[in-house]
Design a protein around this motif. Structure first.
Motif, short mmCIF file in Angstrom:
data_model
loop_
_atom_site.label_atom_id
_atom_site.label_comp_id
_atom_site.label_asym_id
_atom_site.label_seq_id
_atom_site.Cartn_x
_atom_site.Cartn_y
_atom_site.Cartn_z
N SER A 20 3.79 17.80 45.38
CA SER A 20 3.85 19.01 44.66
C SER A 20 2.91 19.42 43.70
O SER A 20 2.34 18.55 43.15
N GLY A 21 2.89 20.66 43.29
CA GLY A 21 1.95 21.30 42.40
C GLY A 21 0.69 21.34 42.80
O GLY A 21 0.69 21.46 44.13
N SER A 22 -0.36 21.94 41.92
CA SER A 22 -1.65 22.07 42.36
C SER A 22 -2.61 21.52 41.43
O SER A 22 -2.25 21.13 40.52
N VAL A 23 -3.84 21.72 42.03
CA VAL A 23 -4.88 20.99 40.97
C VAL A 23 -5.92 22.19 40.83
O VAL A 23 -6.09 22.91 41.69
N PRO A 24 -6.80 22.11 39.62
CA PRO A 24 -7.84 23.15 39.50
C PRO A 24 -8.99 22.84 40.36
O PRO A 24 -9.41 21.80 40.54
N LEU A 25 -9.52 23.90 40.74
CA LEU A 25 -10.83 23.86 41.55
C LEU A 25 -11.92 24.35 40.89
O LEU A 25 -13.08 23.75 40.56
N MET A 26 -11.95 25.60 40.47
CA MET A 26 -13.15 26.11 39.64
C MET A 26 -12.67 27.30 38.95
O MET A 26 -11.59 28.40 39.49
N GLY A 27 -12.82 27.50 37.80
CA GLY A 27 -12.10 28.47 36.84
C GLY A 27 -10.80 28.57 36.70
O GLY A 27 -10.23 27.40 36.69
N PRO A 28 -9.93 29.52 36.87
CA PRO A 28 -8.79 29.63 37.02
C PRO A 28 -8.23 29.25 38.46
O PRO A 28 -7.03 29.20 38.41
N LEU A 29 -8.89 28.90 39.29
CA LEU A 29 -8.31 28.80 40.80
C LEU A 29 -7.58 27.26 40.66
O LEU A 29 -8.39 26.47 40.38
N ARG A 30 -6.66 27.67 41.20
CA ARG A 30 -5.91 26.30 41.57
C ARG A 30 -5.42 26.20 42.98
O ARG A 30 -5.20 27.18 43.57
N TYR A 31 -5.44 24.84 43.62
CA TYR A 31 -5.06 24.73 44.96
C TYR A 31 -3.80 23.72 45.04
O TYR A 31 -3.82 22.64 44.59
N PRO A 32 -2.95 24.16 46.21
CA PRO A 32 -1.85 23.17 46.15
C PRO A 32 -2.08 21.81 46.54
O PRO A 32 -3.05 21.64 47.56
N VAL A 33 -1.69 20.91 46.02
CA VAL A 33 -1.96 19.31 46.55
C VAL A 33 -1.65 19.00 48.05
O VAL A 33 -2.31 18.30 48.39
N TYR A 34 -0.42 19.62 48.22
CA TYR A 34 0.05 19.22 49.70
C TYR A 34 -0.84 19.82 50.72
O TYR A 34 -1.11 19.06 51.65
N ARG A 35 -1.57 20.93 50.41
CA ARG A 35 -2.42 21.66 51.27
C ARG A 35 -3.69 20.51 51.40
O ARG A 35 -4.42 20.44 52.38
N ILE A 36 -4.16 20.00 50.23
CA ILE A 36 -5.23 19.08 50.45
C ILE A 36 -5.06 18.10 51.00
O ILE A 36 -5.90 17.35 51.82
#
Length: 305
Positions: free
Chosen positions: A128-144
């Motif tokens: 669960s949760g998300s990780v930062p990618l670039m700038g303010p952009l975050r992406y869900p850990v599960y989708r990764i």
């Protein structure tokens, strides 16, 4: 705009690996067994319902996933022995009618067993949760995790198909199944392995997407159409073609739906651009298929008959 592009590109890749899991089995069944299986989307749906059931019983997504896999093997073998095996010598029209009937029967059985209300599968806590990618952009850990799981399965399939004996038989069967049978290979056993492998992959795709989407009886219909497009673009019987075709279809479908209206605004007024974008976005995948088939009638990695 760049953040939105990266986000939608990742969404497209995630959809692509799921489409690959479905299309890989579909292209093997069509390329080796010469069976048109319209019920392949049902297996995707069944995988989602199985993990929803097992996760609810065990209270764990991971136990649900582990229990879903052998259950998918049983479902695949049962369908192949009871129904598909009787269709090998029949025409494609008979196969279409029989597997379409299976779609209707399976949908009714699912409604009887699980009801008509959508089910949900809880997100595994560690993903669960998300990780930062670039700038303010975050992406869900599960989708990764879904992307990485799909890539791992693709790599595993590559090793199996290209560096094992069963893979050699699969490649030979896709080229000339009558010759494989004449050389003493138990063709019924090979077909059972192929269909069961395709069933497990489709069920796995349904299980992986269950925490993201609601689980319902109509979830297999739209994805089956895209899977057939992937098979046609990649070339019938080609795992490599299914992988590349799935990524192309998913990325074009995802980016086209988001950025199509933005591009049209440079040519039309905003209202007309929005309306035109909504009309053209669903067509982009089929335009892509038409362009590829015009250049390569057998698909990207298909062989001419």
């Amino acid at each position: 705009m760049m953040n939105l592009f990266v986000l939608q590109l990742l969404n497209g890749v995630q959809l692509g690996v799921l489409l690959f899991l479905i299309a890989a089995g579909l292209t093997l069944v069509f390329g080796i067994m010469d069976v048109i299986n319209l019920a392949h989307g049902v297996l995707y749906m069944v995988g989602a319902y199985l993990i929803a059931t097992f996760a609810a019983l065990t209270g764990s997504f991971w136990w649900g996933l582990l229990l879903m896999l052998p259950a998918a093997v049983v479902v695949g073998l049962l369908i192949e022995v009871v129904i598909i095996r009787r269709l090998y010598a029949r025409s494609h029209l008979d196969q279409v009618l029989a597997t379409f009937g299976l779609v209707m029967i399976a949908s009714e059985l699912v409604e009887i067993v699980w009801g008509t209300s959508p089910l949900s599968v809880p997100m595994p806590e560690m993903l669960s949760g998300s990780v930062p990618l670039m700038g303010p952009l975050r992406y869900p850990v599960y989708r990764i995790a879904v992307i990485l799981a799909g890539l791992a399965v693709a790599a595993g399939l590559y090793v199996v198909v290209n560096h094992t004996r069963i893979g050699m038989l699969l490649r030979a069967g896709a080229t000339n199944r009558m010759m494989v049978s004449a050389l003493g290979v138990d063709i019924n056993k090979l077909f059972a392995i192929v269909f069961t492998l395709g069933a497990v992959l489709a069920c796995l795709a349904g299980a992986l997407v269950a925490p993201i989407l609601s689980v319902d009886t109509g979830m297999g219909e739209s994805v089956l159409i895209l899977a057939f497009v992937v098979v046609v673009i990649g070339g019938i019987g080609s795992i490599k073609g299914a992988f590349l075709g799935a990524l192309l279809v998913a990325v074009v479908d995802t980016l086209g739906g988001v950025f199509g209206p933005f591009l049209l605004r440079s040519l039309l007024d905003p209202a007309a651009a929005g309306q035109m974008g909504r009309v053209l976005a669903p067509m982009l995948v089929y335009i892509l298929m038409a362009v590829i088939l015009f250049a390569r009638p057998a698909g990207l990695f298909g062989r001419r008959a």
